[in-house]
Scaffold this motif. Sequence first.
Motif: not given
Length: 76
Positions: A61, A29-34, A56, A38
Amino acid sequence: YEDISDLLNDNYTQFTIVMGYFSVNISKTEGDEVATGHFGFGHRNDRGDHLIELASSNKLKINNAFTKKGASRRWI
């Protein structure tokens, strides 16, 4: 990815599963990606960016990155 996006926009279901071999590296995950977890592996490539953008924008997911895998279970 446009065809998949069109199908997702045209059809509404309670649960949506998109499966296939996309030949991507999504990394962690980079930044605020949902959309990603991990436990991604490798370095992200352009195809990975496109898949994450698709996931996104459609509130999906990428489940393979949410599960920790042993070294013998990795493709790389």
